[in-house]
Motif scaffolding. Sequence first.
Motif, PDB file in Angstrom:
ATOM      1  N   UNK A 188       0.789  -1.289  -0.095  1.00  0.00           N
ATOM      2  CA  UNK A 188       0.064  -0.113  -0.056  1.00  0.00           C
ATOM      3  C   UNK A 188       0.746   1.479   0.131  1.00  0.00           C
ATOM      4  N   UNK A 189       2.074   1.077   0.306  1.00  0.00           N
ATOM      5  CA  UNK A 189       3.135   2.194   0.382  1.00  0.00           C
ATOM      6  C   UNK A 189       4.193   2.175  -0.225  1.00  0.00           C
ATOM      7  N   UNK A 190       4.120   1.577  -1.451  1.00  0.00           N
ATOM      8  CA  UNK A 190       5.456   1.116  -2.399  1.00  0.00           C
ATOM      9  C   UNK A 190       6.191   2.264  -2.578  1.00  0.00           C
ATOM     10  N   UNK A 191       7.411   2.599  -2.226  1.00  0.00           N
ATOM     11  CA  UNK A 191       8.064   3.813  -2.735  1.00  0.00           C
ATOM     12  C   UNK A 191       9.566   3.213  -3.396  1.00  0.00           C
ATOM     13  N   UNK A 192       9.571   2.761  -4.434  1.00  0.00           N
ATOM     14  CA  UNK A 192      10.685   2.454  -5.020  1.00  0.00           C
ATOM     15  C   UNK A 192      11.573   1.197  -4.368  1.00  0.00           C
ATOM     16  N   UNK A 193      10.636   0.418  -3.714  1.00  0.00           N
ATOM     17  CA  UNK A 193      11.354  -0.644  -2.651  1.00  0.00           C
ATOM     18  C   UNK A 193      11.829  -0.156  -1.613  1.00  0.00           C
ATOM     19  N   UNK A 194      11.640   0.911  -1.220  1.00  0.00           N
ATOM     20  CA  UNK A 194      12.625   1.396   0.210  1.00  0.00           C
ATOM     21  C   UNK A 194      11.727   1.292   1.203  1.00  0.00           C
ATOM     22  N   UNK A 195      12.036   0.410   2.529  1.00  0.00           N
ATOM     23  CA  UNK A 195      11.181   0.323   3.355  1.00  0.00           C
ATOM     24  C   UNK A 195      11.148   1.550   4.220  1.00  0.00           C
ATOM     25  N   UNK A 196      12.412   2.460   4.154  1.00  0.00           N
ATOM     26  CA  UNK A 196      12.386   3.847   4.849  1.00  0.00           C
ATOM     27  C   UNK A 196      11.493   4.663   4.155  1.00  0.00           C
ATOM     28  N   UNK A 197      11.336   4.979   2.914  1.00  0.00           N
ATOM     29  CA  UNK A 197      10.218   5.611   2.069  1.00  0.00           C
ATOM     30  C   UNK A 197       9.070   5.412   2.539  1.00  0.00           C
ATOM     31  N   UNK A 198       8.604   3.917   2.295  1.00  0.00           N
ATOM     32  CA  UNK A 198       7.511   3.383   2.544  1.00  0.00           C
ATOM     33  C   UNK A 198       6.890   3.665   4.039  1.00  0.00           C
TER      34      UNK A 198
END
Length: 229
Positions: free
Chosen positions: A110-120
């Motif tokens: 639901x919060x995918x941001x280029x695969x970055x867990x930090x950004x998600x």
Amino acid sequence: MGTEREQVDAFLKKCDEVMQSKYIMADSKIGELLKCIVSSDLLYAFFRDVTKNFDYGAACEKCMNYVPQGDSRKKLLFPEDPVEKIAFIFCLLADFDSKAIDLGEFLQEYFYEDGSFFASFYAFSNQVIKPFRNAVRTVFAVGLSRSQEEKALPLEEERALVFRSRLSDGKKVDALLLLNGSLSPAARKDRSLLAALLAGYLAFAQAAGWQSEHLPALSEALSRIKEEL
């Protein structure tokens, strides 16, 4: 667990800690937030009430299966009703804590941001935790301010003046009935009832020719309450 204000402040602090934490610490911080709620009689009662008749399963079906047109990924929606939104987020956090929903998988879905867990997790904090925090803060800011307002109303002082006055016994009884009603637990819970009792007392005072130093404050309080209704 402390005063009402202390309990709410502790909750807000735990929400801030979730938002300020790194993804690797998110699970433990969410757990601490839920423990804060459970250990607070005020918050525990509030969340028990808002989730009592809330259909979490139906909400999940509606809010977690939305795919915007032209997109291939799901988007998390929230109930439009503010109380249901609070209930939905609370139940969602409980599912993370119990591992019924894996937080990492949820973030990627639901919060995918280029695969970055930090950004998600940053996006999750701003779109889920922050509105949850602010909604609960608003609920209790209103509740606490009303409680303080009602304590500040000079109803007991007015009742003492009436009791010592030279009004006839019949008029004293009428006045005290209205004042006692305004001080009752029912009036503290029901703003419409409090407004009706204050309006009745002010009308009584005018009809009886009763003068008191507290009448202006009671009249101002009535005006404020009527604006809320």
